[in-house]
Design a protein around this motif. Structure first.
Motif, mmCIF file in Angstrom:
data_model
loop_
_atom_site.group_PDB
_atom_site.id
_atom_site.type_symbol
_atom_site.label_atom_id
_atom_site.label_comp_id
_atom_site.label_asym_id
_atom_site.label_seq_id
_atom_site.Cartn_x
_atom_site.Cartn_y
_atom_site.Cartn_z
ATOM 1 N N VAL A 176 11.236 109.308 10.502
ATOM 2 C CA VAL A 176 12.514 108.717 10.940
ATOM 3 C C VAL A 176 12.313 107.688 12.059
ATOM 4 N N PRO A 177 11.561 108.021 13.141
ATOM 5 C CA PRO A 177 11.357 106.988 14.181
ATOM 6 C C PRO A 177 10.606 105.773 13.653
ATOM 7 N N ALA A 178 9.591 105.982 12.798
ATOM 8 C CA ALA A 178 8.812 104.846 12.302
ATOM 9 C C ALA A 178 9.644 103.948 11.391
ATOM 10 N N ALA A 179 10.590 104.552 10.654
ATOM 11 C CA ALA A 179 11.411 103.761 9.731
ATOM 12 C C ALA A 179 12.622 103.139 10.413
ATOM 13 N N ALA A 180 12.928 103.560 11.639
ATOM 14 C CA ALA A 180 14.139 103.094 12.318
ATOM 15 C C ALA A 180 14.226 101.567 12.418
ATOM 16 N N PRO A 181 13.135 100.851 12.785
ATOM 17 C CA PRO A 181 13.262 99.378 12.860
ATOM 18 C C PRO A 181 13.653 98.763 11.520
ATOM 19 N N PHE A 182 13.100 99.269 10.431
ATOM 20 C CA PHE A 182 13.454 98.738 9.107
ATOM 21 C C PHE A 182 14.930 99.006 8.813
ATOM 22 N N ILE A 183 15.366 100.214 9.133
ATOM 23 C CA ILE A 183 16.760 100.589 8.843
ATOM 24 C C ILE A 183 17.728 99.695 9.606
ATOM 25 N N LEU A 184 17.423 99.458 10.874
ATOM 26 C CA LEU A 184 18.339 98.652 11.688
ATOM 27 C C LEU A 184 18.350 97.194 11.233
ATOM 28 N N VAL A 185 17.188 96.684 10.815
ATOM 29 C CA VAL A 185 17.173 95.326 10.255
ATOM 30 C C VAL A 185 17.998 95.292 8.961
ATOM 31 N N ASP A 241 26.882 91.801 15.129
ATOM 32 C CA ASP A 241 25.424 91.693 14.999
ATOM 33 C C ASP A 241 24.744 91.899 16.351
ATOM 34 N N ARG A 242 25.318 91.333 17.421
ATOM 35 C CA ARG A 242 24.728 91.521 18.756
ATOM 36 C C ARG A 242 24.765 92.987 19.166
ATOM 37 N N LEU A 243 25.839 93.695 18.780
ATOM 38 C CA LEU A 243 25.918 95.125 19.103
ATOM 39 C C LEU A 243 24.832 95.907 18.362
ATOM 40 N N LEU A 244 24.600 95.541 17.097
ATOM 41 C CA LEU A 244 23.533 96.205 16.344
ATOM 42 C C LEU A 244 22.172 95.881 16.944
ATOM 43 N N LEU A 245 21.996 94.638 17.366
ATOM 44 C CA LEU A 245 20.719 94.246 17.982
ATOM 45 C C LEU A 245 20.487 95.014 19.274
ATOM 46 N N LEU A 246 21.571 95.211 20.027
ATOM 47 C CA LEU A 246 21.476 95.986 21.268
ATOM 48 C C LEU A 246 21.076 97.428 20.956
ATOM 49 N N ALA A 247 21.694 97.995 19.902
ATOM 50 C CA ALA A 247 21.339 99.360 19.503
ATOM 51 C C ALA A 247 19.897 99.427 19.050
ATOM 52 N N GLU A 248 19.437 98.395 18.330
ATOM 53 C CA GLU A 248 18.046 98.368 17.864
ATOM 54 C C GLU A 248 17.082 98.382 19.045
ATOM 55 N N ARG A 249 17.377 97.567 20.060
ATOM 56 C CA ARG A 249 16.487 97.516 21.216
ATOM 57 C C ARG A 249 16.487 98.827 21.995
ATOM 58 N N HIS A 250 17.647 99.485 22.008
ATOM 59 C CA HIS A 250 17.750 100.762 22.718
ATOM 60 C C HIS A 250 17.006 101.875 21.968
ATOM 61 N N LEU A 251 17.148 101.878 20.620
ATOM 62 C CA LEU A 251 16.572 102.963 19.821
ATOM 63 C C LEU A 251 15.088 102.751 19.525
ATOM 64 N N THR A 252 14.636 101.512 19.568
ATOM 65 C CA THR A 252 13.225 101.237 19.240
ATOM 66 C C THR A 252 12.550 100.529 20.409
ATOM 67 N N GLY A 253 12.830 101.036 21.609
ATOM 68 C CA GLY A 253 12.250 100.445 22.813
ATOM 69 C C GLY A 253 10.748 100.546 22.859
ATOM 70 N N TRP A 254 10.192 101.487 22.072
ATOM 71 C CA TRP A 254 8.744 101.663 22.047
ATOM 72 C C TRP A 254 8.029 100.559 21.283
ATOM 73 N N GLN A 255 8.793 99.785 20.505
ATOM 74 C CA GLN A 255 8.185 98.776 19.649
ATOM 75 C C GLN A 255 7.885 97.500 20.441
ATOM 76 N N GLU A 256 6.691 96.941 20.223
ATOM 77 C CA GLU A 256 6.341 95.691 20.890
ATOM 78 C C GLU A 256 7.145 94.545 20.295
ATOM 79 N N ARG A 257 7.621 93.652 21.174
ATOM 80 C CA ARG A 257 8.395 92.494 20.721
ATOM 81 C C ARG A 257 7.827 91.230 21.335
ATOM 82 N N ARG A 258 8.123 90.132 20.622
ATOM 83 C CA ARG A 258 7.746 88.824 21.166
ATOM 84 C C ARG A 258 9.001 88.095 21.613
#
Length: 258
Positions: A176-185, A241-258
């Motif tokens: 579930v955590p590993a798939a979360a970024p895909f789900i949110l996208v 969309d910005r609200l979903l992006l905010l949720a994505e950053r909150h839920l997948t904070g462990w993921q490296e971003r550029r």
């Protein structure tokens, strides 16, 4: 303030500045095209004036709320069904074999093509509008959820099994955590599909809504009203969309971003 926080803050301000500059350039280009009389295009001032009139008589608020209610309901239903379906397809080969043909089949059919069928089967109330929007959101999200599950690193799964974790624990704590970024996208794509389907869905005997208002304006060649509807849809979609992006950053904070 730590160096990384200052760097992030500067990057956010730079992005915001670029966003504002893009908006100013876009509005200026629009004004120039309107001033040149391109295709009878209304200018920003006349559209703003029309938006003010619609806001004053309550039309804009009522239409926005009606459309927002349909999109939120359809999007919620679509993604609520897509996420478990994607997990089942990705985790259980039997479920994949049973569900994938239907998903792939309906993905080739535009949801808008189902409107005549929805009218015949479900009538002309709110239900067919929401079903069409939910279907658009579902088909956009289910593949992302499925891909998220099958893309989980095998090393993580094997490591969890070696440490004695059971399937249920592996699913909840690894998959579930590993798939979360895909789900949110996938949810963001599904949200875009839901808004993209809205105008056509409101063809089904709607009495309110931004799509309905734009269709009425088309009959009278009322371009400012059409532009108000387009801008309202764009702004509402962007905010969601910005609200979903905010949720994505909150839920997948462990993921490296550029």
């Amino acid at each position: 303030m730590p160096t990384s926080a200052r760097t992030s803050r500067r990057a956010a301000l730079r992005t915001l500045g670029l966003n504002l500059a893009a908006v100013v350039i876009g509005v200026a280009g629009w004004a120039l095209l309107a001033h040149a009389g391109t295709g009878g295009l209304p200018g920003p001032v006349s559209v703003a004036r029309r938006a003010g009139d619609m806001a004053a008589d309550g039309t804009l608020l009522d239409d926005s709320l009606a459309s927002l209610r349909r999109v939120v309901t359809g999007f919620s239903i679509g993604t609520a069904l897509a996420v478990p379906a994607g997990f089942l397809m990705g985790w259980y080969p039997v479920a994949r074999g049973l569900l994938e043909p239907y998903v792939q089949f309906f993905r080739t059919i535009p949801p808008l093509a189902l409107i005549p069928l929805m009218i015949v089967v479900l009538g002309i109330g709110e239900t067919p509008k929401i079903v069409v929007i939910a279907l658009a959101a579902f088909l956009s999200s289910v593949v992302a959820a499925f891909q998220g599950v099958v893309s989980v690193d095998r090393t993580l799964l094997n490591a969890a099994r070696v440490l004695g974790a059971k399937d249920g624990s592996i699913f909840l704590r690894v998959v579930v955590p590993a798939a979360a970024p895909f789900i949110l996208v996938g949810m963001r794509i599904g949200l875009g599909s839901a808004w993209g389907t809205l105008v056509a869905a409101e063809l089904i005997a709607a009495q309110q809504g931004l799509g309905f208002r734009m269709q009425q304006a088309e009959l009278y060649y009322d371009l400012p009203t059409i532009f108000v509807g387009l801008i309202a849809i764009g702004v509402l979609g962007l905010v969601m969309d910005r609200l979903l992006l905010l949720a994505e950053r909150h839920l997948t904070g462990w993921q490296e971003r550029r």
